[in-house]
Design a protein around this motif. Structure first.
Motif, PDB file in Angstrom:
ATOM      1  N   PHE A  53     -52.473   1.216 -21.135  1.00 26.17           N
ATOM      2  CA  PHE A  53     -51.775   0.296 -20.242  1.00 26.17           C
ATOM      3  C   PHE A  53     -50.599  -0.284 -21.013  1.00 26.17           C
ATOM      4  CE2 PHE A  53     -51.081  -3.962 -18.440  1.00 26.17           C
ATOM      5  CZ  PHE A  53     -50.901  -3.640 -17.104  1.00 26.17           C
ATOM      6  N   LYS A  54     -49.403  -0.055 -20.522  1.00 22.12           N
ATOM      7  CA  LYS A  54     -48.177  -0.521 -21.181  1.00 22.12           C
ATOM      8  C   LYS A  54     -48.186  -0.195 -22.684  1.00 22.12           C
ATOM      9  CE  LYS A  54     -46.874  -4.285 -18.104  1.00 22.12           C
ATOM     10  NZ  LYS A  54     -46.645  -5.723 -17.994  1.00 22.12           N
ATOM     11  N   ASN A  55     -48.508   1.032 -22.997  1.00 21.71           N
ATOM     12  CA  ASN A  55     -48.547   1.535 -24.381  1.00 21.71           C
ATOM     13  C   ASN A  55     -49.632   0.914 -25.253  1.00 21.71           C
ATOM     14  OD1 ASN A  55     -46.400   3.315 -23.923  1.00 21.71           O
ATOM     15  ND2 ASN A  55     -44.937   1.642 -24.271  1.00 21.71           N
ATOM     16  N   ARG A 111     -44.540 -11.435 -21.185  1.00 18.13           N
ATOM     17  CA  ARG A 111     -44.462  -9.995 -20.904  1.00 18.13           C
ATOM     18  C   ARG A 111     -44.949  -9.125 -22.052  1.00 18.13           C
ATOM     19  NH1 ARG A 111     -39.092  -8.231 -17.764  1.00 18.13           N
ATOM     20  NH2 ARG A 111     -39.573  -9.153 -15.759  1.00 18.13           N
ATOM     21  N   SER A 112     -44.933  -9.673 -23.271  1.00 16.48           N
ATOM     22  CA  SER A 112     -45.343  -8.853 -24.415  1.00 16.48           C
ATOM     23  C   SER A 112     -46.861  -8.859 -24.615  1.00 16.48           C
ATOM     24  CB  SER A 112     -44.644  -9.336 -25.691  1.00 16.48           C
ATOM     25  OG  SER A 112     -45.140 -10.596 -26.065  1.00 16.48           O
ATOM     26  N   VAL A 113     -47.577  -9.605 -23.758  1.00 18.90           N
ATOM     27  CA  VAL A 113     -49.029  -9.709 -23.929  1.00 18.90           C
ATOM     28  C   VAL A 113     -49.765  -8.866 -22.882  1.00 18.90           C
ATOM     29  CG1 VAL A 113     -51.027 -11.264 -23.908  1.00 18.90           C
ATOM     30  CG2 VAL A 113     -48.901 -11.980 -25.011  1.00 18.90           C
ATOM     31  N   GLN A 139     -50.802  -8.822 -28.310  1.00 19.55           N
ATOM     32  CA  GLN A 139     -49.366  -9.103 -28.270  1.00 19.55           C
ATOM     33  C   GLN A 139     -48.659  -8.042 -29.084  1.00 19.55           C
ATOM     34  OE1 GLN A 139     -47.937 -12.952 -29.734  1.00 19.55           O
ATOM     35  NE2 GLN A 139     -46.488 -12.907 -28.035  1.00 19.55           N
ATOM     36  N   LYS A 140     -47.862  -7.252 -28.356  1.00 21.93           N
ATOM     37  CA  LYS A 140     -47.191  -6.140 -29.027  1.00 21.93           C
ATOM     38  C   LYS A 140     -46.064  -6.676 -29.904  1.00 21.93           C
ATOM     39  CE  LYS A 140     -46.793  -4.161 -24.983  1.00 21.93           C
ATOM     40  NZ  LYS A 140     -46.252  -3.270 -23.975  1.00 21.93           N
ATOM     41  N   PRO A 141     -45.893  -6.068 -31.062  1.00 26.67           N
ATOM     42  CA  PRO A 141     -44.845  -6.565 -31.953  1.00 26.67           C
ATOM     43  C   PRO A 141     -43.447  -6.280 -31.401  1.00 26.67           C
ATOM     44  CG  PRO A 141     -45.853  -4.576 -32.843  1.00 26.67           C
ATOM     45  CD  PRO A 141     -46.601  -4.913 -31.603  1.00 26.67           C
ATOM     46  N   HIS A 142     -42.579  -7.231 -31.529  1.00 26.11           N
ATOM     47  CA  HIS A 142     -41.181  -6.959 -31.177  1.00 26.11           C
ATOM     48  C   HIS A 142     -40.304  -7.611 -32.229  1.00 26.11           C
ATOM     49  CE1 HIS A 142     -41.231 -11.009 -29.307  1.00 26.11           C
ATOM     50  NE2 HIS A 142     -42.402 -10.638 -28.897  1.00 26.11           N
ATOM     51  N   GLY A 143     -39.243  -6.925 -32.556  1.00 25.84           N
ATOM     52  CA  GLY A 143     -38.328  -7.422 -33.587  1.00 25.84           C
ATOM     53  C   GLY A 143     -38.962  -7.439 -34.967  1.00 25.84           C
ATOM     54  N   GLY A 144     -39.790  -6.429 -35.250  1.00 28.50           N
ATOM     55  CA  GLY A 144     -40.377  -6.333 -36.585  1.00 28.50           C
ATOM     56  C   GLY A 144     -41.597  -7.209 -36.809  1.00 28.50           C
ATOM     57  N   GLY A 145     -42.058  -7.878 -35.753  1.00 28.04           N
ATOM     58  CA  GLY A 145     -43.234  -8.748 -35.894  1.00 28.04           C
ATOM     59  C   GLY A 145     -44.524  -7.951 -36.027  1.00 28.04           C
TER      60      GLY A 145
END
Lengths: 157, 139
Positions: A53-55, A111-113, A139-145
């Motif tokens: 689901f959503k990767n 949206r990232s969760v 929570q998918k990482p974004h911006g290197g998180g």
């Protein structure tokens, strides 16, 4: 009046215990009713059987242990920190959640969760009549998180 | 007075639940001792909550089917959720990695009824689900 006030205080404290966890708080209130019964694909590879689901992958490995996967990373359910209904830390066994029969939905607040709501495994009615289930927030990482994963045992609507 | 009434109701409910649990254990022991298995090979069960909480019930969400209409004691609808099972294979050609998907089967319900007694419906997993998802029959 007094009873309403007491109830409000109780709800405040209980919900705060879940919301105190940053990520999983974005998945409450939890409900199996959020997902529509639509056709879906289940995958099988060398690591195990899973849905996507959503990767975010969720399923069981070839040893029957639950896991969450994003990209190249796989995190076993037994390693995820969970909070019980009273807010105390608990750890679940590798096959305690029937994660292969879980439902996934996106958080309303972030949206990232991605939220994964799973019934308990085992015989009987698997906790459905008590109205409790295992909730995992990813929570998918974004911006290197970093990938953040939190769990809670919750009352379901 | 109201408090007393709800306390009495709670105790009665507790008593009936304990009685039901006791009966279930007795039935299970009876079946394991070689007697008749009233659940007809079930590992799972549900009570009234499957009717009252139908749209949000975890079993309904993954698909239920009645193997015999007589098992539908609550008068609920069967639910189907088609799952297409795919084998995913990683293929690497030089620096390029692709994933090939091949369908290996499909199922549209996870639970199938085995019996119904009193206020309880008994279920087992759909054998096709067990085969495709590489499950044991009870977890």
């Amino acid at each position: 009046m007094k009873r309403v006030l007491l109830l409000a205080v109780w709800v405040f404290f209980i919900s705060n215990r879940v919301i105190a966890q940053n990520v999983v708080g974005k998945c409450v209130p939890a409900s199996f009713g959020y997902t529509a019964p639509t056709d879906r694909e289940s995958f099988s590879d060398n690591f195990g059987d899973y849905f996507e689901f959503k990767n975010v992958r969720y399923g069981v490995n070839t040893q029957g242990e639950g896991y969450i996967g994003v990209g190249e990373e796989n995190l076993m359910v037994a390693k995820i920190p969970f909070r019980d209904l009273k807010g105390a830390r608990v750890s679940l066994g590798p096959d305690e959640l029937a994660i292969g029969r879980a439902v996934a939905y996106g958080s309303r607040y972030d949206r990232s969760v991605v939220c994964i709501l799973s019934p308990f495994s085992g015989l009987g009615s698997s906790g459905s009549f008590q109205g409790t289930a295992g909730l995992i927030a990813v929570q998918k990482p974004h911006g290197g998180g970093r990938l953040k994963v939190e769990g809670a045992i919750v009352k379901v609507r | 007075m109201r408090l007393l009434k709800s306390r009495r109701k709670g105790l009665a409910l507790q008593f009936s639940e304990a009685e039901g649990k006791d009966m279930a254990y007795r039935a299970a022991r009876h079946a394991m001792a070689g007697g008749h298995d009233y659940s007809n090979g079930a590992y799972f069960w549900d009570g009234w909550d499957i009717k009252t909480n139908y749209s949000r019930h975890p079993k309904v969400k993954v698909g239920i089917r009645f193997s015999d209409p007589a098992h539908n004691i609550f008068g609920i609808e069967e639910s189907t959720v088609l799952v297409v099972k795919m084998k995913k294979v990683k293929e690497t050609q030089g620096a390029k990695t692709t994933y090939a998907k091949t369908e290996i089967g499909r199922y549209d319900h996870v639970y199938v009824s085995t019996a119904a007694h009193g206020g309880t419906v008994f279920w087992k997993f759909n054998p096709e689900y067990v085969r495709l998802e590489r499950k044991s029959e009870y977890i």
